[in-house]
Design a protein around this motif. Structure first.
Motif, PDB file in Angstrom:
ATOM      1  N   THR A  51     107.433  26.227  85.752  1.00  0.00           N
ATOM      2  CA  THR A  51     106.880  26.840  86.956  1.00  0.00           C
ATOM      3  C   THR A  51     106.600  25.766  87.999  1.00  0.00           C
ATOM      4  OG1 THR A  51     104.673  26.845  85.943  1.00  0.00           O
ATOM      5  CG2 THR A  51     105.949  28.868  85.797  1.00  0.00           C
ATOM      6  N   LEU A  87     112.386  33.123  89.280  1.00  0.00           N
ATOM      7  CA  LEU A  87     111.352  32.636  90.196  1.00  0.00           C
ATOM      8  C   LEU A  87     111.918  32.077  91.501  1.00  0.00           C
ATOM      9  CD1 LEU A  87     108.938  30.801  87.713  1.00  0.00           C
ATOM     10  CD2 LEU A  87     108.655  33.063  88.737  1.00  0.00           C
ATOM     11  N   LEU A 184     110.692  37.526  90.621  1.00  0.00           N
ATOM     12  CA  LEU A 184     109.313  37.858  90.273  1.00  0.00           C
ATOM     13  C   LEU A 184     108.331  37.027  91.086  1.00  0.00           C
ATOM     14  CD1 LEU A 184     109.987  38.138  86.519  1.00  0.00           C
ATOM     15  CD2 LEU A 184     108.480  39.743  87.682  1.00  0.00           C
ATOM     16  N   PRO A 185     107.139  37.547  91.304  1.00  0.00           N
ATOM     17  CA  PRO A 185     106.104  36.728  91.945  1.00  0.00           C
ATOM     18  C   PRO A 185     105.726  35.540  91.076  1.00  0.00           C
ATOM     19  CG  PRO A 185     105.484  39.064  91.898  1.00  0.00           C
ATOM     20  CD  PRO A 185     106.676  38.911  91.006  1.00  0.00           C
ATOM     21  N   PRO A 187     103.640  33.184  88.719  1.00  0.00           N
ATOM     22  CA  PRO A 187     102.700  33.554  87.656  1.00  0.00           C
ATOM     23  C   PRO A 187     101.246  33.351  88.076  1.00  0.00           C
ATOM     24  CG  PRO A 187     104.472  32.171  86.804  1.00  0.00           C
ATOM     25  CD  PRO A 187     104.593  32.148  88.289  1.00  0.00           C
ATOM     26  N   THR A 292     106.876  38.856  83.723  1.00  0.00           N
ATOM     27  CA  THR A 292     106.336  40.114  84.248  1.00  0.00           C
ATOM     28  C   THR A 292     104.840  40.214  83.966  1.00  0.00           C
ATOM     29  OG1 THR A 292     107.004  41.290  82.228  1.00  0.00           O
ATOM     30  CG2 THR A 292     108.515  41.391  84.100  1.00  0.00           C
ATOM     31  N   ALA A 295     102.796  37.875  86.053  1.00  0.00           N
ATOM     32  CA  ALA A 295     102.625  38.346  87.426  1.00  0.00           C
ATOM     33  C   ALA A 295     101.644  39.505  87.522  1.00  0.00           C
ATOM     34  CB  ALA A 295     103.977  38.765  88.003  1.00  0.00           C
ATOM     35  N   TRP A 318     109.129  44.952  92.028  1.00  0.00           N
ATOM     36  CA  TRP A 318     108.528  44.105  93.054  1.00  0.00           C
ATOM     37  C   TRP A 318     109.467  44.009  94.250  1.00  0.00           C
ATOM     38  CZ3 TRP A 318     108.567  43.076  87.884  1.00  0.00           C
ATOM     39  CH2 TRP A 318     107.307  43.030  87.260  1.00  0.00           C
TER      40      TRP A 318
END
Length: 328
Positions: A51, A87, A184-185, A187, A292, A295, A318
């Motif tokens: 990340t 991401l 995805l947003p 984390p 998921t 998030a 999303w």
């Protein structure tokens, strides 16, 4: 990796060392900004490391980078690539590569793989494809690539669908259109996701103890998504408390949803609340479930994410972020 004083090869080369060893890079005219981010074996990377890498990629692309290349040990490339793919919202290509033969061996493949990866990352034809893996002059999609041999220079394959492109006379040539992007947003949590593989004769008695420590679980079932009938009651109960995803341990092909009807079959398990993984293998299903839940997704939203990866007509839970650069 290169030779150590105590025997064996260890992470020791800087990215400047790697770039300096690439024959023909100067002739491409591609400017490379080389940054040594961390020096870990692929097996020791963490989800936190990755990340952080995703954030470093965002900063690079926001600063005007045409593309990004990540080099790492090959042990976990198939997982790194998919996590970064989920991401990375930008249109700029991100390419992950490595080497199966280290520099102490005859014919190391690292320089050729790195040159190919840089070429792909700099190419307008690779835009809007998210994260790719480039090894042995093949270009693989992050959601399908797997390491399928422990030592071969042809270890990276895409068992379902094949490569999306190739390096031809030093230039990328894509043979498949860019698929829909699912992003995805970032984390906000660190869930604990387990992976449990079905094996002949396992009665499943250890499942409750393992699942008690988890926020989500992926089951790598037999064939199209089957488990021993002795597991059914336990998985039914678990699916009422945490998301349980059903994948196939075969590594290629989809999990089915409505063909077989015996206890422990895919139809029986999905009717009991397990989430089918579609075409995702167990390792990638684990990462999608992790991100998921990280998030803040509910079990329902996580299930919808898996449906969307299996079927492009299904909505992604999303909003898709706007790309940072227009397609060229």
């Amino acid at each position: 990796m290169t030779a150590s004083d105590t025997g064996g090869v260890v992470p020791a080369l800087t990215v400047a060392d790697l770039v300096a060893a690439i024959p023909g890079l100067a002739e491409t005219g591609i400017a490379v900004d080389a940054v040594s981010y961390r020096t870990h074996p692929g097996a020791s990377l963490t989800l936190g490391d990755l990340t952080d890498v995703a954030e470093a990629i965002r900063q690079s692309t926001d600063s005007g980078a045409t593309g990004v290349v990540i080099t790492q040990g090959t042990d976990t490339i198939e997982e790194t690539a998919y996590l970064l793919h989920l991401l990375h919202p930008g249109s700029q290509p991100v390419v992950v590569t490595g080497a199966m033969r280290n520099p102490t061996l005859a014919g190391p493949d690292g320089p050729a793989n790195l040159l190919a990866a840089i070429t792909v990352a700099a190419s307008p034809t690779a835009r809007e494809r998210g994260v790719l893996v480039v090894m042995a002059d093949e270009i693989h999609a992050a959601d399908r690539v797997r390491k399928t041999h422990s030592t071969s220079t042809g270890a990276f394959t895409s068992p379902t669908g094949g490569p999306v492109g190739y390096l031809v006379e030093g230039q990328p040539r894509f043979v498949s259109p860019a698929p829909p992007r699912h992003v995805l947003p970032a984390p906000v949590h660190r869930p604990r996701i387990g992976l449990y593989t079905a094996t002949l004769g396992d009665d499943g008695t250890s499942l409750p103890a393992i699942a008690a420590q988890l926020d989500g679980l992926v089951i790598a079932g037999f064939g199209v998504g089957h488990v021993p009938d002795t597991w059914v009651a336990t998985l039914t109960a678990l699916a009422q408390t945490i998301p349980v995803v059903l994948a196939s341990r075969t590594g290629a092909g989809p999990v089915l949803t409505s063909t077989y009807g015996f206890p422990g079959s895919e139809r029986d398990l999905t009717n009991r609340g397990l989430i089918p993984a579609g075409f995702l293998d167990p390792y990638k299903a684990r990462l999608l479930l992790h991100l998921t839940l990280a998030a803040g997704a509910t079990t329902h939203e996580a299930a919808q994410a898996f449906r969307a990866t299996a079927n492009p007509d299904e909505p992604w839970p999303w909003p898709t972020p706007a790309t940072t650069m227009p397609r060229t």
